[in-house]
Design a protein around this motif. Structure first.
Motif, short mmCIF file in Angstrom:
data_model
loop_
_atom_site.label_atom_id
_atom_site.label_comp_id
_atom_site.label_asym_id
_atom_site.label_seq_id
_atom_site.Cartn_x
_atom_site.Cartn_y
_atom_site.Cartn_z
N PRO A 3 0.81 -1.23 0.00
CA PRO A 3 0.00 0.00 0.00
C PRO A 3 0.85 1.28 0.00
N LYS A 4 0.36 2.27 -0.71
CA LYS A 4 1.11 3.53 -0.83
C LYS A 4 0.75 4.52 0.28
N ILE A 5 1.67 5.44 0.50
CA ILE A 5 1.53 6.42 1.59
C ILE A 5 1.80 7.82 1.06
N LEU A 6 0.82 8.69 1.21
CA LEU A 6 1.05 10.10 0.89
C LEU A 6 1.90 10.70 2.00
N ILE A 7 2.88 11.52 1.65
CA ILE A 7 3.72 12.10 2.71
C ILE A 7 4.08 13.54 2.37
N SER A 8 4.12 14.39 3.39
CA SER A 8 4.57 15.77 3.21
C SER A 8 6.00 15.72 2.68
N ALA A 9 6.21 16.36 1.52
CA ALA A 9 7.51 16.26 0.86
C ALA A 9 8.66 16.77 1.73
N CYS A 10 8.38 17.76 2.56
CA CYS A 10 9.45 18.31 3.41
C CYS A 10 9.98 17.28 4.41
N LEU A 11 9.15 16.28 4.74
CA LEU A 11 9.58 15.26 5.72
C LEU A 11 10.61 14.31 5.13
N ILE A 12 10.68 14.25 3.80
CA ILE A 12 11.69 13.38 3.21
C ILE A 12 12.80 14.21 2.54
N GLY A 13 12.93 15.44 3.02
CA GLY A 13 14.09 16.24 2.63
C GLY A 13 13.93 17.16 1.44
N GLU A 14 12.72 17.25 0.89
CA GLU A 14 12.56 18.18 -0.23
C GLU A 14 12.47 19.62 0.31
N ASN A 15 13.18 20.51 -0.32
CA ASN A 15 13.25 21.90 0.17
C ASN A 15 12.04 22.71 -0.29
N LYS A 17 9.72 23.98 2.17
CA LYS A 17 9.19 24.78 3.29
C LYS A 17 9.14 26.25 2.92
N TYR A 18 8.33 27.01 3.65
CA TYR A 18 8.20 28.44 3.34
C TYR A 18 9.54 29.17 3.33
N ASP A 19 10.48 28.70 4.15
CA ASP A 19 11.79 29.36 4.21
C ASP A 19 12.83 28.75 3.27
N GLY A 20 12.38 27.82 2.44
CA GLY A 20 13.30 27.19 1.48
C GLY A 20 13.99 25.95 2.03
N GLY A 21 13.73 25.61 3.28
CA GLY A 21 14.36 24.43 3.88
C GLY A 21 13.44 23.23 3.86
N ASN A 22 13.75 22.27 4.73
CA ASN A 22 12.93 21.05 4.82
C ASN A 22 12.82 20.61 6.28
N ASN A 23 12.08 19.55 6.49
CA ASN A 23 11.91 18.99 7.84
C ASN A 23 12.32 17.52 7.83
N ALA A 24 13.43 17.21 7.13
CA ALA A 24 13.82 15.81 6.92
C ALA A 24 13.90 15.03 8.22
N LEU A 25 13.27 13.87 8.18
CA LEU A 25 13.30 12.96 9.34
C LEU A 25 14.18 11.79 8.95
N HIS A 26 15.21 11.55 9.71
CA HIS A 26 16.10 10.45 9.36
C HIS A 26 15.78 9.25 10.24
N VAL A 27 14.77 8.54 9.86
CA VAL A 27 14.37 7.36 10.63
C VAL A 27 14.26 6.16 9.69
N LYS A 28 14.50 4.99 10.29
CA LYS A 28 14.62 3.76 9.51
C LYS A 28 13.37 3.45 8.66
N PRO A 41 5.31 11.62 -2.27
CA PRO A 41 5.57 12.91 -1.62
C PRO A 41 4.90 14.06 -2.35
N LEU A 42 4.37 14.97 -1.60
CA LEU A 42 3.83 16.19 -2.23
C LEU A 42 3.81 17.32 -1.21
N CYS A 43 3.81 18.54 -1.74
CA CYS A 43 3.68 19.74 -0.89
C CYS A 43 2.44 20.49 -1.34
N PRO A 44 1.39 20.48 -0.54
CA PRO A 44 0.14 21.14 -0.95
C PRO A 44 0.31 22.62 -1.29
N GLU A 45 1.20 23.31 -0.58
CA GLU A 45 1.33 24.75 -0.82
C GLU A 45 1.97 25.00 -2.19
#
Ligand code: SF4
Length: 155
Positions: A3-15, A17-28, A41-45
């Motif tokens: 099964p597939k999972i929609l995910i906020s793109a910033c959580l997997i390191g895509e830049n 975010k409003y400030d040009g950064g990301n919220n990358a989570l480095h978990v197994k 991955p997608l960013c609604p904004e």
């Protein structure tokens, strides 16, 4: 097929975010999902037509009106981003979404109140709400263990 999972793109390191950064989570588990090719991955904004970087935005408490710190009304862009996110979620047949906590688009259950004073309220972001209203289960990145258990049940 898993099964597939929609995910906020910033959580997997895509830049995105409003400030040009990301919220990358480095978990197994995210690495595993990435390798298995189940993440959507997608960013609604960004999908709604906003730029990177962009001004910080908040949902006005008790409404679906979204304003930028600069005063600009971006309700339409947020609504469009939510609509497009739902369209992609359906097209990909995701079983759930993992969305960034406290974002005005992605936040689940707790967001900021629209006064730009770091005041939290019990509400969800525009995209999170639309996905939930459409029957798609949403977890925040702070609920990954629950998300993983749910995903395993679906697989
Ligand atoms: Fe991340 Fe969602 Fe904000 Fe895009 S809208 S940067 S995916 S939290």
């Amino acid at each position: 097929m898993k099964p597939k999972i929609l995910i906020s793109a910033c959580l997997i390191g895509e830049n995105v975010k409003y400030d040009g950064g990301n919220n990358a989570l480095h978990v197994k588990i995210l690495e595993q999902w990435k390798e298995e090719g189940v993440l959507v991955p997608l960013c609604p904004e960004v999908l709604g037509g906003l730029n990177v970087p962009r001004s910080a935005c908040e949902v006005i408490e008790g409404t679906r009106t979204v304003i930028c710190k600069t005063g600009e009304d971006v309700t339409q862009e947020f609504a469009q981003g939510a609509k497009e996110s739902l369209r992609l979620a359906k097209e990909e047949g995701v079983c759930m979404a993992i969305l960034k906590a406290r974002s005005p688009s992605c936040g689940k259950d707790i967001i900021y109140d629209g006064t730009f004073t770091s005041t939290r309220v019990n509400d969800s972001g525009i995209t999170c709400k639309l996905l939930q209203e459409s029957g798609i289960p949403v977890f925040s990145e702070e609920e990954l263990s629950f998300a993983e258990a749910f995903w395993r049940q679906k697989g």
